[in-house]
Design a protein around this motif. Structure first.
Motif, short mmCIF file in Angstrom:
data_model
loop_
_atom_site.label_atom_id
_atom_site.label_comp_id
_atom_site.label_asym_id
_atom_site.label_seq_id
_atom_site.Cartn_x
_atom_site.Cartn_y
_atom_site.Cartn_z
N GLY A 92 1.03 -1.25 0.14
CA GLY A 92 -0.07 0.03 0.21
C GLY A 92 0.86 1.49 -0.12
O GLY A 92 0.54 2.19 -0.84
N LEU A 95 2.00 1.87 -3.45
CA LEU A 95 1.08 2.64 -4.34
C LEU A 95 1.26 4.00 -3.93
O LEU A 95 1.03 5.06 -4.57
CB LEU A 95 -0.42 1.89 -3.90
CG LEU A 95 -0.39 0.43 -4.48
CD1 LEU A 95 -1.79 -0.19 -4.06
CD2 LEU A 95 -0.32 0.20 -5.85
N VAL A 100 -0.30 6.31 -7.03
CA VAL A 100 -1.44 5.68 -7.47
C VAL A 100 -2.58 6.19 -6.47
O VAL A 100 -2.35 5.85 -5.44
CB VAL A 100 -1.25 4.24 -7.48
CG1 VAL A 100 -2.63 3.41 -7.70
CG2 VAL A 100 -0.24 3.88 -8.29
N LEU A 102 -6.02 5.88 -4.38
CA LEU A 102 -6.69 5.10 -3.70
C LEU A 102 -8.07 5.81 -3.31
O LEU A 102 -7.95 7.20 -2.81
CB LEU A 102 -6.25 4.15 -2.47
CG LEU A 102 -5.33 3.03 -2.97
CD1 LEU A 102 -4.73 2.43 -1.80
CD2 LEU A 102 -5.78 2.32 -3.84
N VAL A 105 -9.17 7.28 1.30
CA VAL A 105 -8.28 6.61 2.22
C VAL A 105 -8.64 6.91 3.83
O VAL A 105 -8.26 5.92 4.52
CB VAL A 105 -6.77 7.13 1.87
CG1 VAL A 105 -5.69 6.72 2.96
CG2 VAL A 105 -6.34 6.44 0.53
N VAL A 140 -3.68 -1.90 3.29
CA VAL A 140 -3.16 -1.39 2.04
C VAL A 140 -3.55 0.17 2.26
O VAL A 140 -2.73 1.08 1.92
CB VAL A 140 -4.03 -1.94 1.09
CG1 VAL A 140 -3.73 -0.93 -0.33
CG2 VAL A 140 -3.50 -3.21 0.50
N LEU A 141 -4.66 0.51 2.91
CA LEU A 141 -5.15 1.97 3.29
C LEU A 141 -4.27 2.59 4.04
O LEU A 141 -3.69 3.53 3.89
CB LEU A 141 -6.53 2.05 3.56
CG LEU A 141 -7.55 1.49 2.83
CD1 LEU A 141 -8.91 1.74 3.55
CD2 LEU A 141 -7.59 2.49 1.56
N HIS A 144 -0.83 3.30 2.52
CA HIS A 144 -0.78 4.15 1.48
C HIS A 144 -1.02 5.60 1.99
O HIS A 144 -0.10 6.42 1.37
CB HIS A 144 -2.23 4.12 0.73
CG HIS A 144 -2.37 4.91 -0.51
ND1 HIS A 144 -2.75 6.28 -0.39
CD2 HIS A 144 -2.30 4.76 -1.77
CE1 HIS A 144 -2.64 6.87 -1.74
NE2 HIS A 144 -2.48 5.80 -2.34
#
Lengths: 209, 200
Positions: A92, A95, A100, A102, A105, A140-141, A144
């Motif tokens: 994450g 990314l 990238v 998302l 978030v 992942v969040l 990120h």
């Protein structure tokens, strides 16, 4: 040494290490900047990376909840967690660094405390794959959000090592507390902590905190 | 194996750039500056710790070949850069740390893979260890210190990991590998996309 003794020694050693990790975390949270020495370079990068997940209460709540839930789920989840979570979170983070985008978030991070805290409060024990998907999505969040802040660090490698170590120690704190689920009273305390995390997450989500 | 080594050497040679300054510590002498170099450069420490854990995790099956391979690669490359100093970019070090960290986290590595990673680590660390600020006649002294320091880190980390046999201790080794891989992945991405993300 027979197996019972070995198991007792192993449990004792694990508890000692876990207590040491919690103590380190508490001490680092209590520490104030050393004004005599400029916090820059490798040391500054490590310290700012280490403190980053610890000083953000939304991250702390979710990471501790992950550890608590892992303890509730038992083996193998409790041992897979500290191995898999940092890698998924780093994905994450990658990314975030790569730019990238998302969606939602920050909302997702606040929701992670609600969902993970809720799982602990309810003592939920879903199949391992489902728990892994839930935890992985939130990892992942969180990664990120951290990843987008990595470029500001004084020393990127030291920052990343500090950041991953701080996050890992937060998990260990949750796992350590979660070990109390072996006792009935401990189960109540852990579920209450999960409830408190969920309520805190709700406060973040609704803008009260 | 030879093809792998040649390929790794070519890749790293291609990644070489001008020597960047690692500020020496004043007053401790050239040898000790070299000795501390692998510990004070985070990317070096990361890759050495990853390879040490990998060797120790599968000792003695892997260590019989990988440890001498690491020492040989380190020594030969340090001898070569004594004649032609330069510095390596960070990404080969981080790439090796990432792969070695993943191998430790998965707790699966054959002798061949571990030896290739140990060789790569030895070459990469040595290529990035050209001393800054040392007089020309003392460069060999700094490089000797670096060789000893790097070998000590791998040996101590590997020896420590090899002694850990309880299930939770093996999990701790795997977690350490995972943390190293995660850290390397973050910085590797940052190297590849230096301006993609806005500063905080």
């Amino acid at each position: 040494m027979n197996k019972v003794q070995e198991r007792g020694t192993a449990r004792h050693s694990a508890t000692t290490i876990a207590c040491a990790a919690v103590s380190l975390l508490l001490l680092s949270a209590l520490a104030t900047p050393a004004f005599a020495h400029e916090a820059s370079g490798v040391a500054g990068g490590f310290v700012s990376g280490f403190l980053h997940p610890i000083l953000g209460w939304d991250h702390v709540a979710a990471m501790v909840a992950v550890g608590l839930w892992g303890a509730f789920l038992g083996a193998p989840a409790i041992w897979l967690l500290p191995i898999v979570f940092p890698l998924v979170m780093a994905f994450g983070g990658a990314l975030g660094i790569a730019g990238v985008p998302l969606p939602a978030v920050e909302t997702g991070i606040a929701a992670s405390a609600v969902v993970l805290g809720g799982m602990v409060a309810l003592g939920a024990r879903p199949p391992l794959w489902l728990a892994a998907v839930i935890v992985g999505a939130f990892a992942v969040l969180h990664g990120h959000a951290h990843g987008t802040e990595l470029p500001a660090a004084a020393d990127a490698v030291a920052y990343a090592v500090g950041f991953v170590t701080g996050t890992g120690l937060l998990h260990l704190t949750g796992i350590t507390f979660g070990l109390a689920t072996k006792w009935e009273g401990g189960k109540v305390a852990v579920r209450a902590a999960g409830g408190a995390i969920a309520v805190t997450g709700l406060a973040f989500l609704t803008g009260f905190a | 194996m030879k093809a792998l080594i040649v390929l790794a050497m070519l890749l790293m040679a291609g990644a070489c750039g001008p020597a960047m300054a690692h500020a020496p510590i004043k007053g401790i002498g050239t040898f000790y500056n070299g000795l501390l170099h692998p510990v004070l450069v985070p990317a070096h420490l990361l890759v050495l710790a990853a390879v040490g854990l990998l060797i120790g995790q599968h000792a003695p099956r892997v260590s019989r070949l990988a440890l001498p391979a690491f020492a040989a690669a380190l020594t030969v490359t340090l001898a070569l850069i004594d004649a032609s100093p330069g510095a390596l970019q960070q990404w080969p070090l981080l790439a090796i740390a990432l792969v070695a960290g993943l191998a430790v986290a998965l707790a699966r590595a054959g002798s061949l893979v571990a030896t290739a990673l140990a060789l790569g680590a030895g070459v990469a660390v040595a290529l990035d260890s050209a001393p800054d600020g040392a007089p020309d006649e003392q460069v060999w002294l700094a490089l000797s210190g670096t060789g000893l320091g790097a070998a000590l880190v791998v040996t101590y980390v590997g020896g420590f990991a090899a002694r850990l046999e309880l299930p939770w201790q093996k999990t701790a080794i795997r977690a350490a590998g995972s943390w190293i891989a995660a850290s390397a992945l973050l910085v590797l991405t940052l190297d590849l996309f230096p301006t993609a993300s806005p500063p905080a």
